[in-house]
Design a protein around this motif. Sequence first.
Motif, PDB file in Angstrom:
ATOM      1  N   PRO A   2      37.690  12.063 -11.064  1.00 44.99           N
ATOM      2  CA  PRO A   2      36.646  12.799 -10.390  1.00 44.99           C
ATOM      3  C   PRO A   2      35.135  12.284 -10.688  1.00 44.99           C
ATOM      4  CG  PRO A   2      36.857  12.080 -13.335  1.00 44.99           C
ATOM      5  CD  PRO A   2      37.951  11.395 -12.106  1.00 44.99           C
ATOM      6  N   GLU A   3      34.018  13.585 -10.365  1.00 42.03           N
ATOM      7  CA  GLU A   3      32.571  13.413  -9.443  1.00 42.03           C
ATOM      8  C   GLU A   3      31.279  13.444 -11.018  1.00 42.03           C
ATOM      9  OE1 GLU A   3      32.515  14.007  -5.861  1.00 42.03           O
ATOM     10  OE2 GLU A   3      33.988  13.177  -4.727  1.00 42.03           O
ATOM     11  N   GLY A   4      30.827  12.744 -11.010  1.00 41.39           N
ATOM     12  CA  GLY A   4      29.627  13.408 -11.098  1.00 41.39           C
ATOM     13  C   GLY A   4      28.560  12.313 -11.102  1.00 41.39           C
ATOM     14  N   LYS A   5      27.665  12.611 -12.053  1.00 39.00           N
ATOM     15  CA  LYS A   5      26.534  12.357 -12.088  1.00 39.00           C
ATOM     16  C   LYS A   5      25.727  11.216 -12.586  1.00 39.00           C
ATOM     17  CE  LYS A   5      22.923  15.100  -9.918  1.00 39.00           C
ATOM     18  NZ  LYS A   5      22.373  14.586  -8.942  1.00 39.00           N
ATOM     19  N   ILE A   6      24.913   9.991 -12.313  1.00 35.64           N
ATOM     20  CA  ILE A   6      24.740   9.323 -13.757  1.00 35.64           C
ATOM     21  C   ILE A   6      23.530   9.773 -13.976  1.00 35.64           C
ATOM     22  CG2 ILE A   6      24.046   6.671 -13.764  1.00 35.64           C
ATOM     23  CD1 ILE A   6      25.590   6.136 -12.284  1.00 35.64           C
ATOM     24  N   MET A   7      23.544   9.927 -15.620  1.00 32.08           N
ATOM     25  CA  MET A   7      22.382  10.442 -16.227  1.00 32.08           C
ATOM     26  C   MET A   7      21.325   9.068 -17.112  1.00 32.08           C
ATOM     27  SD  MET A   7      22.426  13.175 -15.359  1.00 32.08           S
ATOM     28  CE  MET A   7      21.387  14.693 -16.739  1.00 32.08           C
ATOM     29  N   LYS A   8      22.296   7.921 -17.533  1.00 29.27           N
ATOM     30  CA  LYS A   8      21.205   7.186 -17.837  1.00 29.27           C
ATOM     31  C   LYS A   8      21.794   6.029 -17.974  1.00 29.27           C
ATOM     32  CE  LYS A   8      22.141   7.100 -22.755  1.00 29.27           C
ATOM     33  NZ  LYS A   8      21.599   7.709 -24.078  1.00 29.27           N
ATOM     34  N   ALA A   9      20.818   4.877 -17.523  1.00 25.28           N
ATOM     35  CA  ALA A   9      21.614   3.609 -17.853  1.00 25.28           C
ATOM     36  C   ALA A   9      21.170   2.271 -18.573  1.00 25.28           C
ATOM     37  CB  ALA A   9      21.258   2.935 -16.475  1.00 25.28           C
ATOM     38  N   LEU A  10      21.540   2.527 -19.864  1.00 23.37           N
ATOM     39  CA  LEU A  10      21.343   1.244 -20.863  1.00 23.37           C
ATOM     40  C   LEU A  10      22.534   0.558 -21.159  1.00 23.37           C
ATOM     41  CD1 LEU A  10      19.983   1.308 -23.419  1.00 23.37           C
ATOM     42  CD2 LEU A  10      20.526   3.005 -24.692  1.00 23.37           C
ATOM     43  N   PRO A  70      14.281   1.678 -11.143  1.00 22.41           N
ATOM     44  CA  PRO A  70      15.946   2.181 -10.852  1.00 22.41           C
ATOM     45  C   PRO A  70      15.992   3.767 -10.559  1.00 22.41           C
ATOM     46  CG  PRO A  70      16.225   0.833 -12.885  1.00 22.41           C
ATOM     47  CD  PRO A  70      14.581   1.411 -12.677  1.00 22.41           C
ATOM     48  N   ILE A  71      16.116   4.164 -10.203  1.00 19.61           N
ATOM     49  CA  ILE A  71      16.617   5.024  -9.843  1.00 19.61           C
ATOM     50  C   ILE A  71      16.307   5.705  -8.297  1.00 19.61           C
ATOM     51  CG2 ILE A  71      14.370   6.629  -9.291  1.00 19.61           C
ATOM     52  CD1 ILE A  71      15.816   9.005 -11.418  1.00 19.61           C
ATOM     53  N   ALA A  72      17.823   6.680  -8.205  1.00 19.03           N
ATOM     54  CA  ALA A  72      18.432   6.900  -6.902  1.00 19.03           C
ATOM     55  C   ALA A  72      18.105   8.165  -6.426  1.00 19.03           C
ATOM     56  CB  ALA A  72      19.698   6.546  -6.388  1.00 19.03           C
ATOM     57  N   ASN A  73      18.258   8.932  -5.164  1.00 21.93           N
ATOM     58  CA  ASN A  73      18.257  10.294  -4.551  1.00 21.93           C
ATOM     59  C   ASN A  73      17.378  10.883  -4.804  1.00 21.93           C
ATOM     60  OD1 ASN A  73      20.465   9.860  -3.202  1.00 21.93           O
ATOM     61  ND2 ASN A  73      21.906   9.635  -5.312  1.00 21.93           N
ATOM     62  N   HIS A 203      13.744   2.738 -21.081  1.00 19.46           N
ATOM     63  CA  HIS A 203      15.159   2.562 -20.396  1.00 19.46           C
ATOM     64  C   HIS A 203      15.107   4.289 -19.074  1.00 19.46           C
ATOM     65  CE1 HIS A 203      16.519   5.175 -23.413  1.00 19.46           C
ATOM     66  NE2 HIS A 203      17.242   6.050 -22.950  1.00 19.46           N
ATOM     67  N   VAL A 204      16.013   3.676 -17.932  1.00 16.86           N
ATOM     68  CA  VAL A 204      15.812   5.173 -17.316  1.00 16.86           C
ATOM     69  C   VAL A 204      16.954   6.330 -17.811  1.00 16.86           C
ATOM     70  CG1 VAL A 204      16.115   5.850 -14.927  1.00 16.86           C
ATOM     71  CG2 VAL A 204      15.064   3.527 -15.362  1.00 16.86           C
ATOM     72  N   GLU A 205      16.085   7.607 -17.787  1.00 21.99           N
ATOM     73  CA  GLU A 205      17.396   8.272 -17.967  1.00 21.99           C
ATOM     74  C   GLU A 205      16.644  10.215 -17.591  1.00 21.99           C
ATOM     75  OE1 GLU A 205      19.214  10.574 -22.294  1.00 21.99           O
ATOM     76  OE2 GLU A 205      17.296   9.354 -22.498  1.00 21.99           O
ATOM     77  N   LEU A 206      17.853  10.031 -16.837  1.00 17.52           N
ATOM     78  CA  LEU A 206      17.446  11.582 -16.092  1.00 17.52           C
ATOM     79  C   LEU A 206      17.375  13.397 -17.453  1.00 17.52           C
ATOM     80  CD1 LEU A 206      19.291  12.160 -13.333  1.00 17.52           C
ATOM     81  CD2 LEU A 206      17.142  11.783 -13.457  1.00 17.52           C
ATOM     82  N   VAL A 207      16.798  13.752 -17.694  1.00 22.89           N
ATOM     83  CA  VAL A 207      17.017  14.612 -19.121  1.00 22.89           C
ATOM     84  C   VAL A 207      16.433  15.664 -17.939  1.00 22.89           C
ATOM     85  CG1 VAL A 207      16.009  12.789 -21.209  1.00 22.89           C
ATOM     86  CG2 VAL A 207      13.621  14.577 -19.444  1.00 22.89           C
ATOM     87  N   ALA A 210      13.014  22.818 -17.010  1.00 22.35           N
ATOM     88  CA  ALA A 210      13.320  23.881 -16.125  1.00 22.35           C
ATOM     89  C   ALA A 210      14.369  23.623 -14.921  1.00 22.35           C
ATOM     90  CB  ALA A 210      11.627  23.976 -15.696  1.00 22.35           C
ATOM     91  N   ALA A 211      14.996  23.682 -15.131  1.00 22.04           N
ATOM     92  CA  ALA A 211      16.543  24.169 -14.695  1.00 22.04           C
ATOM     93  C   ALA A 211      17.063  22.571 -13.209  1.00 22.04           C
ATOM     94  CB  ALA A 211      16.516  25.799 -13.512  1.00 22.04           C
ATOM     95  N   GLY A 212      15.483  21.836 -13.845  1.00 21.34           N
ATOM     96  CA  GLY A 212      15.719  20.073 -12.944  1.00 21.34           C
ATOM     97  C   GLY A 212      16.179  20.159 -13.820  1.00 21.34           C
ATOM     98  N   LEU A 213      16.159  18.259 -13.042  1.00 20.05           N
ATOM     99  CA  LEU A 213      16.489  16.790 -13.600  1.00 20.05           C
ATOM    100  C   LEU A 213      15.246  15.688 -13.908  1.00 20.05           C
ATOM    101  CD1 LEU A 213      19.918  16.621 -13.123  1.00 20.05           C
ATOM    102  CD2 LEU A 213      19.066  16.522 -15.074  1.00 20.05           C
ATOM    103  N   VAL A 214      14.461  15.270 -14.478  1.00 19.12           N
ATOM    104  CA  VAL A 214      13.533  15.549 -14.308  1.00 19.12           C
ATOM    105  C   VAL A 214      13.574  13.630 -14.954  1.00 19.12           C
ATOM    106  CG1 VAL A 214      11.182  14.474 -14.935  1.00 19.12           C
ATOM    107  CG2 VAL A 214      11.916  16.803 -14.545  1.00 19.12           C
ATOM    108  N   ALA A 215      13.359  11.819 -14.291  1.00 16.42           N
ATOM    109  CA  ALA A 215      13.538  10.912 -14.760  1.00 16.42           C
ATOM    110  C   ALA A 215      12.627  10.424 -15.587  1.00 16.42           C
ATOM    111  CB  ALA A 215      13.188   9.970 -13.511  1.00 16.42           C
ATOM    112  N   ASP A 216      13.328  10.311 -16.756  1.00 17.39           N
ATOM    113  CA  ASP A 216      11.663   9.722 -18.131  1.00 17.39           C
ATOM    114  C   ASP A 216      11.753   7.969 -17.475  1.00 17.39           C
ATOM    115  OD1 ASP A 216      10.888   9.226 -20.254  1.00 17.39           O
ATOM    116  OD2 ASP A 216      12.201   9.505 -21.513  1.00 17.39           O
ATOM    117  N   THR A 217      11.002   7.838 -17.394  1.00 18.52           N
ATOM    118  CA  THR A 217      11.418   6.686 -16.735  1.00 18.52           C
ATOM    119  C   THR A 217       9.740   6.250 -17.080  1.00 18.52           C
ATOM    120  OG1 THR A 217       9.986   6.777 -14.407  1.00 18.52           O
ATOM    121  CG2 THR A 217      12.249   7.161 -14.638  1.00 18.52           C
TER     122      THR A 217
END
Length: 293
Positions: A2-10, A70-73, A203-207, A210-217
């Motif tokens: 499977p493939e996916g996107k990293i949403m949080k690192a902790l 530390p965040i990509a893409n 910590h870094v997390e994608l939340v 509005a139909a998108g992802l925002v990094a709470d950093t």
Amino acid sequence: MPEGKIMKALSGFYYVKSGQDIYQCRGRGLFRKQKISPLVGDEVQFDISNPNEGYIFEVKERKNELRRPPIANIDQAIIVVSAKEPDFSSLLLDRFLLLVEANQIEPVIFISKVDMLSADELAKINSYQEIYRSIGYQVEVSSTKDGSDLQQLMPYFSNNISVIAGQSGVGKSSLLNKLNPQLDIETNEISSSLNRGKHTTRHVELVEIAAGLVADTPGFSSLEFDQIDLETLPVCFPEMRRLQNDCKFRGCMHINEPKCAIKAAVEKEEIAPFRYKHYVSFYDEIHTRKPRY
């Protein structure tokens, strides 16, 4: 696999979203030997044969990455600057813009707290707004008293991965809370003695917003230009980039060279003098920095 996107690192775990599910994963040991560190925002291949814990086996090629945070893409950076408390600083805004441009990230300038300004201060902010818009930047403004005008930001988030950048105390966490009240991100009052806020995000997390992802950093925890070289600097100023082929000498750095189209445009105020002043300041900072080995 499977493939996916990293949403949080902790705490050494990576939380990967695949479909509608989130999987807790670790990076495989080989990454450490190859000096590959998975980042939030990475597209990855992972194994979930163990029902309790998966392993990331491959990190896909990144289009960009930031080291701090530390965040990509990332598709875009919403650069939040306050009009008051802390006071608006075009120099600080231009530092953020340089870092964002150097990483090929689309910037959106968001000026907060305009309701706290006097008439004269508001006129000054409006003039800055016009200058940045004339350069080609998207600029939005908001107040602290009424969050309803935040709806104007919603279209920017759709189908994008965004990072919120800005100095502490400008209202980044409050902004995210208003856009998605379910987040309930901790905010702290401004420290009056230091005229700045305290970092509240750890910590870094994608939340999802509005139909998108925002990094709470924590935003850019460093505004150093240690990854930017002198040749990159002029390209990161769009108004200079457009005129650079008009300079007499190829590779003109727009400092001491004769028949420089950029300096001529500054004299005619076709390029804002404060922007050129900041450019020269950044040039000197990069030129005099000590090499790192």
